[in-house]
Motif scaffolding. Structure first.
Motif, PDB file in Angstrom:
ATOM      1  N   GLU A   1       0.812  -1.215   0.000  1.00 31.03           N
ATOM      2  CA  GLU A   1       0.000   0.000   0.000  1.00 31.03           C
ATOM      3  C   GLU A   1       0.849   1.271   0.000  1.00 31.03           C
ATOM      4  O   GLU A   1       0.417   2.307  -0.520  1.00 31.03           O
ATOM      5  CB  GLU A   1      -0.925  -0.004   1.217  1.00 31.03           C
ATOM      6  CG  GLU A   1      -1.968  -1.110   1.184  1.00 31.03           C
ATOM      7  CD  GLU A   1      -2.757  -1.205   2.477  1.00 31.03           C
ATOM      8  OE1 GLU A   1      -2.493  -0.395   3.397  1.00 31.03           O
ATOM      9  OE2 GLU A   1      -3.632  -2.086   2.581  1.00 31.03           O
ATOM     10  N   ASN A   2       2.068   1.196   0.555  1.00 31.94           N
ATOM     11  CA  ASN A   2       2.844   2.422   0.776  1.00 31.94           C
ATOM     12  C   ASN A   2       4.129   2.543  -0.030  1.00 31.94           C
ATOM     13  O   ASN A   2       4.697   3.635  -0.120  1.00 31.94           O
ATOM     14  CB  ASN A   2       3.207   2.531   2.263  1.00 31.94           C
ATOM     15  CG  ASN A   2       1.990   2.608   3.154  1.00 31.94           C
ATOM     16  OD1 ASN A   2       0.967   3.176   2.777  1.00 31.94           O
ATOM     17  ND2 ASN A   2       2.077   2.031   4.347  1.00 31.94           N
ATOM     18  N   ALA A   3       4.613   1.448  -0.616  1.00 32.35           N
ATOM     19  CA  ALA A   3       5.949   1.471  -1.220  1.00 32.35           C
ATOM     20  C   ALA A   3       6.009   2.159  -2.567  1.00 32.35           C
ATOM     21  O   ALA A   3       7.097   2.344  -3.116  1.00 32.35           O
ATOM     22  CB  ALA A   3       6.489   0.043  -1.354  1.00 32.35           C
ATOM     23  N   ASP A   4       4.871   2.555  -3.124  1.00 35.82           N
ATOM     24  CA  ASP A   4       4.908   3.238  -4.419  1.00 35.82           C
ATOM     25  C   ASP A   4       5.657   4.558  -4.343  1.00 35.82           C
ATOM     26  O   ASP A   4       6.083   5.116  -5.362  1.00 35.82           O
ATOM     27  CB  ASP A   4       3.485   3.475  -4.931  1.00 35.82           C
ATOM     28  CG  ASP A   4       2.661   4.344  -3.989  1.00 35.82           C
ATOM     29  OD1 ASP A   4       2.653   4.059  -2.776  1.00 35.82           O
ATOM     30  OD2 ASP A   4       2.039   5.306  -4.463  1.00 35.82           O
ATOM     31  N   THR A   5       5.879   5.071  -3.138  1.00 34.38           N
ATOM     32  CA  THR A   5       6.598   6.339  -2.970  1.00 34.38           C
ATOM     33  C   THR A   5       8.113   6.192  -3.141  1.00 34.38           C
ATOM     34  O   THR A   5       8.821   7.190  -3.270  1.00 34.38           O
ATOM     35  CB  THR A   5       6.327   6.917  -1.571  1.00 34.38           C
ATOM     36  OG1 THR A   5       6.698   5.943  -0.580  1.00 34.38           O
ATOM     37  CG2 THR A   5       4.855   7.258  -1.399  1.00 34.38           C
ATOM     38  N   LEU A   6       8.619   4.959  -3.135  1.00 29.74           N
ATOM     39  CA  LEU A   6      10.061   4.733  -3.200  1.00 29.74           C
ATOM     40  C   LEU A   6      10.609   5.029  -4.596  1.00 29.74           C
ATOM     41  O   LEU A   6      10.123   4.491  -5.595  1.00 29.74           O
ATOM     42  CB  LEU A   6      10.386   3.286  -2.825  1.00 29.74           C
ATOM     43  CG  LEU A   6      11.871   2.899  -2.816  1.00 29.74           C
ATOM     44  CD1 LEU A   6      12.623   3.674  -1.738  1.00 29.74           C
ATOM     45  CD2 LEU A   6      12.033   1.389  -2.605  1.00 29.74           C
ATOM     46  N   THR A   7      11.617   5.872  -4.664  1.00 34.03           N
ATOM     47  CA  THR A   7      12.295   6.173  -5.925  1.00 34.03           C
ATOM     48  C   THR A   7      13.413   5.160  -6.139  1.00 34.03           C
ATOM     49  O   THR A   7      14.316   5.041  -5.316  1.00 34.03           O
ATOM     50  CB  THR A   7      12.896   7.591  -5.903  1.00 34.03           C
ATOM     51  OG1 THR A   7      11.849   8.536  -5.654  1.00 34.03           O
ATOM     52  CG2 THR A   7      13.574   7.914  -7.220  1.00 34.03           C
ATOM     53  N   ILE A   8      13.360   4.431  -7.253  1.00 34.20           N
ATOM     54  CA  ILE A   8      14.372   3.387  -7.496  1.00 34.20           C
ATOM     55  C   ILE A   8      15.229   3.657  -8.733  1.00 34.20           C
ATOM     56  O   ILE A   8      16.117   2.858  -9.048  1.00 34.20           O
ATOM     57  CB  ILE A   8      13.717   2.003  -7.610  1.00 34.20           C
ATOM     58  CG1 ILE A   8      12.714   1.963  -8.764  1.00 34.20           C
ATOM     59  CG2 ILE A   8      13.049   1.625  -6.297  1.00 34.20           C
ATOM     60  CD1 ILE A   8      12.178   0.569  -9.030  1.00 34.20           C
ATOM     61  N   ASP A   9      14.996   4.768  -9.399  1.00 33.24           N
ATOM     62  CA  ASP A   9      15.795   5.115 -10.573  1.00 33.24           C
ATOM     63  C   ASP A   9      16.066   6.615 -10.545  1.00 33.24           C
ATOM     64  O   ASP A   9      15.114   7.411 -10.603  1.00 33.24           O
ATOM     65  CB  ASP A   9      15.044   4.733 -11.851  1.00 33.24           C
ATOM     66  CG  ASP A   9      15.896   4.913 -13.104  1.00 33.24           C
ATOM     67  OD1 ASP A   9      17.136   5.020 -12.967  1.00 33.24           O
ATOM     68  OD2 ASP A   9      15.325   4.958 -14.199  1.00 33.24           O
TER      69      ASP A   9
END
Length: 309
Positions: free
Chosen positions: A83-91
């Motif tokens: 629910e919350n991890a979409d905020t993580l920037t991975i690139d």
């Protein structure tokens, strides 16, 4: 160590061996609706047979894997990471490699995996905490990465660190652990061919909630040892601090090997609850070293595993 390096097994499962997602979803529908048509006949031929270290147990669905897991940086509930991890920037993503290595530096993910991604293989490993799943990871051996950066003779352990981004990780606002999340392995554990750096699940890139873009997978240890979203890898001489061991050394040892004979102080570890079996799923007996005893027991020969838990 040299024996492991010289005779290191290479997984020969490829992406073509993974059950296609459409077939897998159809299999789940059959399991839910018919209840009887179960077993390897519903799997793609490559995945149905056990090869190398991969288990022949039925894998969990992508949906189960990506919606029921622990990643406390995004919350302590099993559904919180999804629910919350979409905020993580991975690139872009950078991993600092330092300590007792020949080529320390800040590596982009592309630089770190250059020459490896084309050789990625599917590793169908079991994951155990108090519950269990079978996950088809896509990745490569950690040993290959260590060879790439060059390990110096004084190194005895590998330490790992997860990203710490309070603006993107709501869970770190709470002192559940001493952030950032840290883990470690003995060097011979790190070099074992079962120890992989995972970059995907099935034919998909690693979901953010599962540790994108790159994470550790050590299948004979409890799941919390397989640190997610790695931003630092250090080769060190002394045993490194690890997050759960720092938080409660009585309950969480450095090794954290799956051992049904050693109970957690607050619950038995003799059984596990499989995820995905429905409301009638029975608990299963936990296997020593999560079923990989034949492959890894020699790493701990002569050690008291009740003391070195």
């Amino acid at each position: 160590m040299e024996k492991i390096m010289a005779g290191r097994w290479k997984n020969d499962l490829t992406r073509a061996d993974v059950t296609p997602k459409s077939l897998f979803l159809n299999r789940r529908q059959i399991m839910t609706g018919g209840g009887m048509m179960l077993g390897a006949g519903l799997l793609a031929p490559g995945l149905a047979r056990a090869q190398g270290y991969s288990t022949d147990e039925t894998p969990n669905s992508f949906g189960e894997i990506s919606t029921y897991n622990n990643y406390y940086e995004f919350g302590t509930g099993k559904s919180d990471p999804a629910e919350n991890a979409d905020t993580l920037t991975i690139d872009p993503w950078t991993v600092k490699v330092d300590g007792l290595v020949d080529t320390p530096g800040d590596y982009s993910l592309a630089d770190l995996t250059d020459g490896m991604t084309e050789e990625e293989r599917i590793y169908r490993f079991r994951c155990v905490e108090a519950w269990s799943m079978v996950i088809p990871w896509r990745g490569f051996e950690l040993a290959d990465l260590l060879d790439k950066v060059g390990v110096q003779s004084g190194a005895k352990y590998v330490a790992f660190e997860t990203a710490l981004r309070p603006d993107e990780m709501p869970g770190v606002r709470f002192p559940v652990l001493d952030w950032p999340y840290r883990e470690g392995l003995r060097l011979d554990e790190a070099r074992h061919p079962l120890t992989i750096m995972a970059t995907g699940i099935y034919d998909e890139p690693m979901p953010k909630q599962n540790g994108a873009p790159i994470r550790l997978v050590v299948p004979w240890k409890y799941g919390f040892k397989s640190i997610k979203s790695i931003v630092r890898i250090s080769l060190v001489e002394e045993m490194p601090p690890t997050s759960w061991n720092m938080a409660n050394p009585r309950e969480y040892g450095f090794y954290s090997n799956v051992n049904p004979q050693v109970d957690h102080p607050r619950w038995s570890q003799a059984t596990e609850r499989p995820i995905g079996g429905g409301i009638f799923a029975k608990r299963k007996e936990t296997q020593m070293f999560n079923g990989y005893e034949q492959d890894v027991a020699s790493l701990y020969e002569g050690m008291d595993l009740s003391e070195n838990f």
